[in-house]
Design a protein around this motif. Sequence first.
Motif, PDB file in Angstrom:
ATOM      1  N   LYS A  48       0.858  -1.084  -0.129  1.00  0.00           N
ATOM      2  CA  LYS A  48       0.046   0.087  -0.220  1.00  0.00           C
ATOM      3  C   LYS A  48       1.168   1.299   0.031  1.00  0.00           C
ATOM      4  CE  LYS A  48      -4.362  -0.737   2.174  1.00  0.00           C
ATOM      5  NZ  LYS A  48      -5.099  -0.822   3.412  1.00  0.00           N
ATOM      6  N   SER A  49       1.906   1.274   0.800  1.00  0.00           N
ATOM      7  CA  SER A  49       2.772   2.528   0.967  1.00  0.00           C
ATOM      8  C   SER A  49       3.414   2.991  -0.443  1.00  0.00           C
ATOM      9  CB  SER A  49       3.751   2.325   1.695  1.00  0.00           C
ATOM     10  OG  SER A  49       4.838   1.407   1.370  1.00  0.00           O
ATOM     11  N   HIS A  50       3.721   1.886  -1.427  1.00  0.00           N
ATOM     12  CA  HIS A  50       4.214   2.091  -2.566  1.00  0.00           C
ATOM     13  C   HIS A  50       3.290   2.383  -3.831  1.00  0.00           C
ATOM     14  CE1 HIS A  50       8.507   1.525  -1.655  1.00  0.00           C
ATOM     15  NE2 HIS A  50       8.191   0.474  -0.822  1.00  0.00           N
ATOM     16  N   LEU A  51       2.058   1.685  -3.476  1.00  0.00           N
ATOM     17  CA  LEU A  51       1.061   1.875  -4.588  1.00  0.00           C
ATOM     18  C   LEU A  51      -0.034   3.098  -4.425  1.00  0.00           C
ATOM     19  CD1 LEU A  51       0.138  -1.683  -5.582  1.00  0.00           C
ATOM     20  CD2 LEU A  51       1.881  -0.214  -6.687  1.00  0.00           C
ATOM     21  N   GLY A  52       0.486   3.747  -3.236  1.00  0.00           N
ATOM     22  CA  GLY A  52      -0.467   5.042  -3.106  1.00  0.00           C
ATOM     23  C   GLY A  52      -1.771   4.852  -2.351  1.00  0.00           C
TER      24      GLY A  52
END
Length: 121
Positions: free
Chosen positions: A113-117
């Motif tokens: 989630k942190s990398h995919l926004g």
Amino acid sequence: MTTVLVVDDERLIRWALAQTLSNDFVVHTATGTDEALGVLEHTSVDAIVTDLNMPGRSGVDLITTVRDKHPEMRFFVVSTFPCRQVMERLQDLCVLACIHKPFRTAELLRIVKSHLGAPAA
């Protein structure tokens, strides 16, 4: 909604990855590199979560093949190897993160989630 392709030859790992991500992402699965490439021929995918060590063509083979056709693709790897070594090896392939097996589902979800926004829970 963001679409993620999960690639792992181990059925239970593939299931755990897909179940963990399915509340927040559209998830497709594949048992290996060749099947994943087939999915990509007819499905739009935003990110790939792949095992590195699979029979036949490896996760590295998948990443390099997809990177050539889809340079915008985002990659995450799951591995039993130490993630520091994995990330050093894959540095040139722009892999976003390594998740060490065995993984905690909450940690996996937070990283993806942190990398995919997507907002982290």
